[in-house]
Every structure is written in structure tokens, then in C-alpha cells.
Design an enzyme around this catalytic site. Structure first.
Site, PDB file in Angstrom:
ATOM      1  CB  SER A 139      46.949  76.440  33.650  1.00 34.73           C
ATOM      2  OG  SER A 139      47.960  75.996  32.767  1.00 34.73           O
ATOM      3  CE1 TYR A 152      45.351  71.006  33.949  1.00 37.48           C
ATOM      4  CE2 TYR A 152      46.119  72.124  32.034  1.00 37.48           C
ATOM      5  CZ  TYR A 152      46.182  71.917  33.633  1.00 37.48           C
ATOM      6  OH  TYR A 152      46.989  72.645  34.335  1.00 37.48           O
TER       7      TYR A 152
HETATM    8  N1  NAP Z   1      52.843  71.880  36.999  1.00 36.59           N
HETATM    9  C1  NAP Z   1      52.656  72.563  35.949  1.00 36.59           C
HETATM   10  O1  NAP Z   1      53.408  72.710  35.116  1.00 36.59           O
HETATM   11  C2  NAP Z   1      51.400  73.351  36.096  1.00 36.59           C
HETATM   12  C3  NAP Z   1      51.304  74.452  35.294  1.00 36.59           C
HETATM   13  C4  NAP Z   1      49.875  75.200  35.381  1.00 36.59           C
HETATM   14  C5  NAP Z   1      49.038  74.715  36.018  1.00 36.59           C
HETATM   15  N2  NAP Z   1      49.166  73.705  37.044  1.00 36.59           N
HETATM   16  C6  NAP Z   1      48.112  73.381  38.084  1.00 36.59           C
HETATM   17  O2  NAP Z   1      48.826  73.444  39.341  1.00 36.59           O
HETATM   18  C7  NAP Z   1      47.951  72.640  40.308  1.00 36.59           C
HETATM   19  C8  NAP Z   1      48.838  71.892  41.089  1.00 36.59           C
HETATM   20  O3  NAP Z   1      49.431  70.970  40.226  1.00 36.59           O
HETATM   21  P1  NAP Z   1      50.974  70.576  40.517  1.00 36.59           P
HETATM   22  O4  NAP Z   1      51.802  70.877  39.232  1.00 36.59           O
HETATM   23  O5  NAP Z   1      51.511  70.713  41.879  1.00 36.59           O
HETATM   24  O6  NAP Z   1      50.725  68.764  40.172  1.00 36.59           O
HETATM   25  P2  NAP Z   1      50.889  67.768  41.205  1.00 36.59           P
HETATM   26  O7  NAP Z   1      52.188  67.717  41.638  1.00 36.59           O
HETATM   27  O8  NAP Z   1      50.582  66.477  40.535  1.00 36.59           O
HETATM   28  O9  NAP Z   1      50.203  68.068  42.307  1.00 36.59           O
HETATM   29  C9  NAP Z   1      48.798  67.710  42.507  1.00 36.59           C
HETATM   30  C10 NAP Z   1      48.263  67.669  43.626  1.00 36.59           C
HETATM   31  O10 NAP Z   1      46.613  67.419  43.395  1.00 36.59           O
HETATM   32  C11 NAP Z   1      46.261  66.357  44.570  1.00 36.59           C
HETATM   33  N3  NAP Z   1      44.871  65.502  43.883  1.00 36.59           N
HETATM   34  C12 NAP Z   1      45.233  64.866  42.885  1.00 36.59           C
HETATM   35  N4  NAP Z   1      43.826  64.411  42.638  1.00 36.59           N
HETATM   36  C13 NAP Z   1      43.247  64.831  43.808  1.00 36.59           C
HETATM   37  C14 NAP Z   1      41.890  64.356  44.233  1.00 36.59           C
HETATM   38  N5  NAP Z   1      40.958  63.646  43.472  1.00 36.59           N
HETATM   39  N6  NAP Z   1      41.616  64.834  45.633  1.00 36.59           N
HETATM   40  C15 NAP Z   1      42.369  65.520  46.223  1.00 36.59           C
HETATM   41  N7  NAP Z   1      43.586  65.958  45.928  1.00 36.59           N
HETATM   42  C16 NAP Z   1      44.095  65.648  44.712  1.00 36.59           C
HETATM   43  C17 NAP Z   1      47.502  65.595  44.633  1.00 36.59           C
HETATM   44  O11 NAP Z   1      47.692  64.904  45.887  1.00 36.59           O
HETATM   45  P3  NAP Z   1      47.237  63.326  46.161  1.00 36.59           P
HETATM   46  O12 NAP Z   1      47.500  62.647  44.921  1.00 36.59           O
HETATM   47  O13 NAP Z   1      47.951  62.719  47.322  1.00 36.59           O
HETATM   48  O14 NAP Z   1      45.666  63.304  46.288  1.00 36.59           O
HETATM   49  C18 NAP Z   1      48.660  66.716  44.663  1.00 36.59           C
HETATM   50  O15 NAP Z   1      48.861  66.968  46.088  1.00 36.59           O
HETATM   51  C19 NAP Z   1      47.107  71.833  39.276  1.00 36.59           C
HETATM   52  O16 NAP Z   1      45.651  72.532  39.431  1.00 36.59           O
HETATM   53  C20 NAP Z   1      47.608  72.122  37.789  1.00 36.59           C
HETATM   54  O17 NAP Z   1      46.452  72.048  36.882  1.00 36.59           O
HETATM   55  C21 NAP Z   1      50.381  72.883  37.104  1.00 36.59           C
END
Ligand code: NAP
Length: 256
Positions: A139, A152
């Protein structure tokens, strides 16, 4: 017909993981991993319909050792593994001492330990063929210490440093590791972290499809910041005195 290579994507049920899965499915068979089995099944059916090929799911909570090992074994034993995307992750916001410590530990289990275990497993398969890619989602927060999101940001700094080191260790084998460092991306992430998105201006946002596309198109960069706005933000932050950067970050995290 030639056998398709395999991609395993964690966090495939929503957001960036779902976007990576859709793009990987154009050229790969996929293995989709997350806890929400219903969403994974729906996605696998859509991918099969749209792109053909094989699309399997694994319902797994990657903070649970048994489930994590199950996914690791699949990676170790997958002869055609070409791509691993470690997307599953979550964030917490608030003063560290007031947050539930179990959730903070679980955040480390998912954002760090699962990434380490699955990267190790994938390399066992990829090194047999001297071919492969691992994309670990860090991130922009991985460039900062972030007061009010301390665990985080520290977890994402780990992912960035770890992936950059793996890039150097493995590129001579023809295996490329990338730390992808997105900024604000429209997914379920903010809602799960209780972030008030109304305070974040529109121009700072990217969508998950464009972030996944930029990442997949860029093979040779160990650390990738998608988008000019995000790149400028990191540059500006690096030029600021540390104390000012910490204070501004604290104010931003307290305001969302
Ligand atoms: N969105 C942003 O602004 C942003 C910015 C920088 C970095 N990121 C990073 O991008 C990555 C993806 O996040 P996203 O933005 O796509 O968020 P998201 O829409 O909340 O997706 C998170 C994913 O992780 C899975 N997950 C959560 N807890 C889990 C567990 N205990 N075991 C297995 N799977 C799990 C969730 O699926 P289930 O609930 O079905 O398990 C979901 O598919 C993360 O690492 C986040 O830190 C996001």
C-alpha cells in the site's frame, strides 16, 4: 490444445482480488481463495462462462493455520503455477491502545504471515520451472509510519520490504516478485475499516480494474505505485521532514 498456466489469487471474492481474478482468467486457469464461498462460486461460474478453462475455489480463512496450510500445499503441488497474487488483507483505524488486540494480531496474521507462507509455497513450484510471478499487495501506507493506523501501515511496510528482497533473490530464476502499493482504490476495504470515504476527494481514487491492469502489465518493477497522483504523493512525502510527515499523516488518519 496447450495447457493453460495456473493463477492463484487470495482475497478473490471482492475488490482488487476479484479484479485480478477477472484479468488473470483471460490467459490462466484460476484458483480463487477467500472465506465467502458463495461469492467465489459465482465468480468461478462467470469466469468459466466468459473465458473457458478451469476455475476452482478454496474457501479458506488465511488467519487459521489449518486453512493457510491447505492453500500452501495446493501452491506447492501445482505444476503449472505461473501467478500468485496475495490480495487478502484488511486495515484497522484508531488509537492502537484502544483497538481490540486480537484484531491487530489477526491483521498481522493475514497481511504478513499468510503472505510469507504462500510466497514460500509458490516459489517451490515456480523454481522447478524457472518461471512465475508473485504480486503481493502492499500500500502507499507501506511508505509511512501511520499514527492511528499503526499496525496496518507497519504490515504493509513489511510486505514492501519483503517483496523487494524476494524480487532480487528470484529474478535470475525468471521469477518476478512485485510489491504493489496502491492508494485509495474503490473496493470494500474502506467500509470494512470503518473509513468515512466522503472526506476523501474524488481525484485521489482509482478503481480496482485499472490498478490490477497496471500491476499485471508491469513485470520488472519490484515496487509499483499505480497512478501519477499516487506517485506524486509518495514523492512529496519523501521530500518532507519526518516530523511534518508524521503529523500530517496523523491528522489525515484521525479525519477519516
Ligand atoms: N482499497 C484500497 O484503498 C487499498 C489501498 C491500498 C492497499 N490495499 C490492499 O489491497 C488488498 C485488497 O483489499 P481490497 O481493497 O480489495 O479490499 P476488500 O474489497 O475488502 O477485499 C479484501 C479481500 O480479502 C479477503 N479476506 C479478508 N479477510 C480474509 C481472511 N481472514 N482469509 C481469507 N481472505 C480474507 C476478503 O474476502 P472474504 O471476506 O470473502 O474472506 C476480500 O476478498 C488488501 O491487502 C489491502 O490492504 C487496498
Amino acid at each position: 490444445m496447450a495447457t493453460k498456466k495456473t493463477a492463484l489469487i487470495t482475497g478473490a471474492s471482492t475488490g482488487l482480488g476479484e479484479a485480478f481474478s477477472r484479468q488473470a482468467a483471460i490467459s490462466h486457469d484460476t484458483i480463487l481463495v477467500a472465506r465467502n464461498e458463495k461469492k467465489l462460486k459465482e465468480l468461478a461460474v462467470q469466469l468459466k462462462h466468459q473465458f473457458g478453462g478451469k476455475h476452482e475455489i478454496i474457501k479458506a480463512d488465511l488467519t487459521e493455520k489449518k486453512d493457510l496450510e491447505k492453500v500452501a500445499k495446493v501452491l506447492e503441488n501445482e505444476p503449472e503455477l505461473e501467478l500468485l497474487v496475495n490480495t487478502a488483507g484488511f486495515g484497522t483505524i484508531g488509537e492502537f491502545s484502544n483497538l481490540e488486540v486480537e484484531t491487530e494480531i489477526s491483521e498481522i496474521d493475514l497481511n504478513i504471515s499468510a503472505v510469507v507462507r504462500l510466497s514460500h509455497a509458490a516459489l517451490q513450484s515456480m523454481k522447478k520451472r524457472n518461471d512465475g510471478r508473485i504480486i503481493n499487495i502492499s500500500s502507499m501506507a507501506g511508505f509511512l509510519s501511520a499514527p492511528y493506523s499503526a499496525t496496518y501501515a507497519a504490515s504493509k511496510a513489511f510486505v514492501k520490504s519483503f517483496s523487494e528482497a524476494l524480487y532480487e533473490e528470484n529474478r535470475t530464476y525468471g521469477i518476478y516478485v512485485q510489491a504493489l502499493c496502491p492508494g485509495f482504490t474503490r473496493t470494500e476495504f474502506q467500509q470494512r475499516a470503518n473509513i468515512d470515504v466522503s472526506k476523501i476527494p474524488d481525484f485521489l481514487w482509482m478503481n480496482a480494474d485499472e490498478v490490477a491492469q497496471i500491476s499485471l502489465e508491469e513485470k520488472q518493477k519490484p515496487v509499483l505505485i499505480p497512478g501519477v497522483i499516487n506517485q506524486s504523493g509518495i514523492l512529496m512525502g519523501s521530500l518532507m521532514p519526518e516530523e511534518l510527515r508524521r503529523n500530517l499523516t496523523a491528522k489525515l488518519m484521525q479525519s477519516v
